[in-house]
Design a protein around this motif. Structure first.
Motif, PDB file in Angstrom:
ATOM      1  N   LYS A 151       0.815  -1.167   0.122  1.00 53.75           N
ATOM      2  CA  LYS A 151       0.006   0.121  -0.028  1.00 53.75           C
ATOM      3  C   LYS A 151       0.774   1.240   0.018  1.00 53.75           C
ATOM      4  O   LYS A 151       1.621   1.302   0.817  1.00 53.75           O
ATOM      5  N   LEU A 152       0.791   1.982  -1.078  1.00 51.05           N
ATOM      6  CA  LEU A 152       1.367   3.209  -1.031  1.00 51.05           C
ATOM      7  C   LEU A 152       0.438   4.286  -0.159  1.00 51.05           C
ATOM      8  O   LEU A 152      -0.495   4.666  -0.577  1.00 51.05           O
ATOM      9  N   GLU A 153       0.942   5.021   0.934  1.00 53.10           N
ATOM     10  CA  GLU A 153       0.261   5.755   1.554  1.00 53.10           C
ATOM     11  C   GLU A 153       0.383   7.355   1.209  1.00 53.10           C
ATOM     12  O   GLU A 153      -0.309   8.172   1.246  1.00 53.10           O
ATOM     13  N   LYS A 154       1.634   7.767   0.879  1.00 52.37           N
ATOM     14  CA  LYS A 154       2.151   9.240   0.558  1.00 52.37           C
ATOM     15  C   LYS A 154       3.523   8.833  -0.047  1.00 52.37           C
ATOM     16  O   LYS A 154       4.091   8.187  -0.017  1.00 52.37           O
ATOM     17  N   PHE A 155       3.679  10.044  -0.795  1.00 51.51           N
ATOM     18  CA  PHE A 155       4.963  10.248  -1.548  1.00 51.51           C
ATOM     19  C   PHE A 155       5.289  11.865  -1.652  1.00 51.51           C
ATOM     20  O   PHE A 155       4.540  12.648  -1.561  1.00 51.51           O
ATOM     21  N   ASP A 156       6.467  12.075  -1.946  1.00 59.54           N
ATOM     22  CA  ASP A 156       7.030  13.578  -2.065  1.00 59.54           C
ATOM     23  C   ASP A 156       6.526  13.773  -3.394  1.00 59.54           C
ATOM     24  O   ASP A 156       6.717  13.272  -4.474  1.00 59.54           O
ATOM     25  N   ALA A 157       6.002  15.117  -3.658  1.00 57.53           N
ATOM     26  CA  ALA A 157       5.529  15.682  -4.730  1.00 57.53           C
ATOM     27  C   ALA A 157       6.600  15.692  -5.787  1.00 57.53           C
ATOM     28  O   ALA A 157       6.197  15.722  -6.983  1.00 57.53           O
ATOM     29  N   GLY A 158       7.896  16.064  -5.366  1.00 54.46           N
ATOM     30  CA  GLY A 158       8.878  16.273  -6.477  1.00 54.46           C
ATOM     31  C   GLY A 158       9.192  15.004  -7.116  1.00 54.46           C
ATOM     32  O   GLY A 158       9.789  14.948  -8.178  1.00 54.46           O
ATOM     33  N   PRO A 201      -3.854   7.167  -0.646  1.00 53.13           N
ATOM     34  CA  PRO A 201      -3.532   5.839  -0.284  1.00 53.13           C
ATOM     35  C   PRO A 201      -4.035   4.877  -1.077  1.00 53.13           C
ATOM     36  O   PRO A 201      -5.387   4.919  -1.330  1.00 53.13           O
ATOM     37  N   ALA A 202      -3.204   3.955  -1.679  1.00 53.85           N
ATOM     38  CA  ALA A 202      -3.895   2.971  -2.789  1.00 53.85           C
ATOM     39  C   ALA A 202      -2.942   1.786  -2.556  1.00 53.85           C
ATOM     40  O   ALA A 202      -1.751   1.900  -2.352  1.00 53.85           O
ATOM     41  N   PHE A 203      -3.441   0.781  -3.113  1.00 59.84           N
ATOM     42  CA  PHE A 203      -2.840  -0.694  -2.979  1.00 59.84           C
ATOM     43  C   PHE A 203      -2.014  -0.530  -4.303  1.00 59.84           C
ATOM     44  O   PHE A 203      -2.931  -0.697  -5.622  1.00 59.84           O
ATOM     45  N   VAL A 204      -0.764  -0.602  -4.574  1.00 60.57           N
ATOM     46  CA  VAL A 204      -0.286  -0.850  -5.741  1.00 60.57           C
ATOM     47  C   VAL A 204       0.073  -2.130  -6.079  1.00 60.57           C
ATOM     48  O   VAL A 204       0.141  -2.359  -7.297  1.00 60.57           O
ATOM     49  N   LYS A 205       0.177  -2.982  -5.254  1.00 60.67           N
ATOM     50  CA  LYS A 205       0.169  -4.425  -5.568  1.00 60.67           C
ATOM     51  C   LYS A 205      -0.302  -5.586  -4.635  1.00 60.67           C
ATOM     52  O   LYS A 205      -0.147  -5.130  -3.381  1.00 60.67           O
ATOM     53  N   LYS A 206      -1.121  -6.338  -5.108  1.00 61.08           N
ATOM     54  CA  LYS A 206      -1.988  -7.078  -4.097  1.00 61.08           C
ATOM     55  C   LYS A 206      -1.308  -8.671  -4.398  1.00 61.08           C
ATOM     56  O   LYS A 206      -1.139  -9.034  -5.518  1.00 61.08           O
ATOM     57  N   LEU A 243      -3.312   5.690 -10.351  1.00 58.89           N
ATOM     58  CA  LEU A 243      -2.833   5.002  -9.294  1.00 58.89           C
ATOM     59  C   LEU A 243      -2.084   5.721  -8.229  1.00 58.89           C
ATOM     60  O   LEU A 243      -2.642   5.569  -7.148  1.00 58.89           O
ATOM     61  N   VAL A 244      -1.252   6.279  -8.828  1.00 55.30           N
ATOM     62  CA  VAL A 244      -0.315   7.019  -7.606  1.00 55.30           C
ATOM     63  C   VAL A 244      -1.038   8.211  -7.184  1.00 55.30           C
ATOM     64  O   VAL A 244      -0.811   8.608  -6.036  1.00 55.30           O
ATOM     65  N   GLU A 245      -1.879   8.994  -8.048  1.00 57.25           N
ATOM     66  CA  GLU A 245      -2.680  10.146  -7.649  1.00 57.25           C
ATOM     67  C   GLU A 245      -3.740   9.830  -6.673  1.00 57.25           C
ATOM     68  O   GLU A 245      -3.985  10.795  -5.857  1.00 57.25           O
ATOM     69  N   LYS A 246      -4.300   8.697  -6.820  1.00 55.28           N
ATOM     70  CA  LYS A 246      -5.107   8.486  -5.753  1.00 55.28           C
ATOM     71  C   LYS A 246      -4.791   7.762  -4.349  1.00 55.28           C
ATOM     72  O   LYS A 246      -5.430   6.857  -3.925  1.00 55.28           O
ATOM     73  N   LYS A 297       7.205  12.246  -7.972  1.00 55.10           N
ATOM     74  CA  LYS A 297       5.921  11.759  -8.493  1.00 55.10           C
ATOM     75  C   LYS A 297       6.029  11.003  -9.705  1.00 55.10           C
ATOM     76  O   LYS A 297       5.766   9.998  -9.791  1.00 55.10           O
ATOM     77  N   LEU A 298       6.941  11.554 -10.772  1.00 49.69           N
ATOM     78  CA  LEU A 298       7.500  10.936 -11.957  1.00 49.69           C
ATOM     79  C   LEU A 298       8.185   9.661 -11.436  1.00 49.69           C
ATOM     80  O   LEU A 298       7.817   8.594 -12.281  1.00 49.69           O
ATOM     81  N   LYS A 299       8.920   9.730 -10.700  1.00 51.73           N
ATOM     82  CA  LYS A 299       9.973   8.475 -10.492  1.00 51.73           C
ATOM     83  C   LYS A 299       9.078   7.460  -9.752  1.00 51.73           C
ATOM     84  O   LYS A 299       9.305   6.283  -9.991  1.00 51.73           O
ATOM     85  N   VAL A 300       8.028   7.770  -9.019  1.00 46.03           N
ATOM     86  CA  VAL A 300       7.325   6.721  -8.287  1.00 46.03           C
ATOM     87  C   VAL A 300       6.382   6.162  -9.184  1.00 46.03           C
ATOM     88  O   VAL A 300       6.089   4.875  -9.345  1.00 46.03           O
ATOM     89  N   ILE A 301       5.681   6.936 -10.322  1.00 48.60           N
ATOM     90  CA  ILE A 301       4.947   6.362 -11.144  1.00 48.60           C
ATOM     91  C   ILE A 301       5.810   5.151 -12.133  1.00 48.60           C
ATOM     92  O   ILE A 301       5.438   4.364 -12.413  1.00 48.60           O
ATOM     93  N   LYS A 302       7.114   5.622 -12.362  1.00 46.84           N
ATOM     94  CA  LYS A 302       8.049   4.653 -13.351  1.00 46.84           C
ATOM     95  C   LYS A 302       8.086   3.382 -12.608  1.00 46.84           C
ATOM     96  O   LYS A 302       8.230   2.305 -13.201  1.00 46.84           O
TER      97      LYS A 302
END
Length: 166
Positions: free
Chosen positions: A102-109, A137-142, A132-135, A111-116
């Motif tokens: 579960k991705l709870e939060k990330f640094d705004a700067g 907290p979300a589960f990124v892999k189950k 997925l990253v913009e919404k 964001k692109l690296k997290v998406i990759k």
């Protein structure tokens, strides 16, 4: 007219599910039979069924009444409170083998690296990964193993994201 069709269909279904019931021509010609006689005949035929045939008949009756799942829950639930207490104790003893990342939060700067990184292990397209990253907290892999989940967490934490293994 509908009752005649229902009786004909019932005759064929009963022959398929409960072959020991004698379904002669008197089931189609019930106009000469009075209602109490008909009910008495049906009750006698039901009482003559063995337990397996009676079970098949009860399933058929539930289906005809529109209660398709009515009896199935009682069959699978186990026997009484002692049967239900044992599975819960066994479930507590079992160790969890599959986890969700579960991705709870990330640094705004970043964001692109997290998406990759999310795209690299989820096989999502760019738009789906971005959504997925913009919404969060979300589960990124189950449904991942603990080792695989920890590897994903390490990659995302290196980018400044807060990730939890659930």
């Amino acid at each position: 007219m509908r009752s005649v069709i229902t009786r004909i269909q019932s005759k064929h279904l009963l022959k398929r599910f409960v072959p020991s019931i004698s379904l002669s021509s008197h089931t189609l010609s019930t106009s000469t039979e009075t209602r109490p006689q008909k009910l008495d005949r049906i009750s006698n035929e039901l009482l003559s069924l063995n337990p397996v045939e009676l079970h098949d008949y009860s399933i058929l009756f539930r289906m005809k009444m529109g209660l398709k799942n009515a009896g199935l829950a009682s069959l699978s639930s186990g026997a009484g409170p002692s049967g239900s207490a044992q599975p819960s104790a066994e479930a507590e003893k079992k160790e969890k083998t599959l986890f969700d990342v579960k991705l709870e939060k990330f640094d705004a700067g970043s964001k692109l690296k997290v998406i990759k990184v999310v795209r690299s292990f989820t096989e999502l397209g760019l738009k789906e990964a971005k959504d997925l990253v913009e919404k969060t907290p979300a589960f990124v892999k189950k449904g991942v193993t603990k080792e695989e989940g920890e590897a994903i967490i390490e990659k995302l934490k290196a980018l400044g994201a807060t990730v939890v293994l659930e």
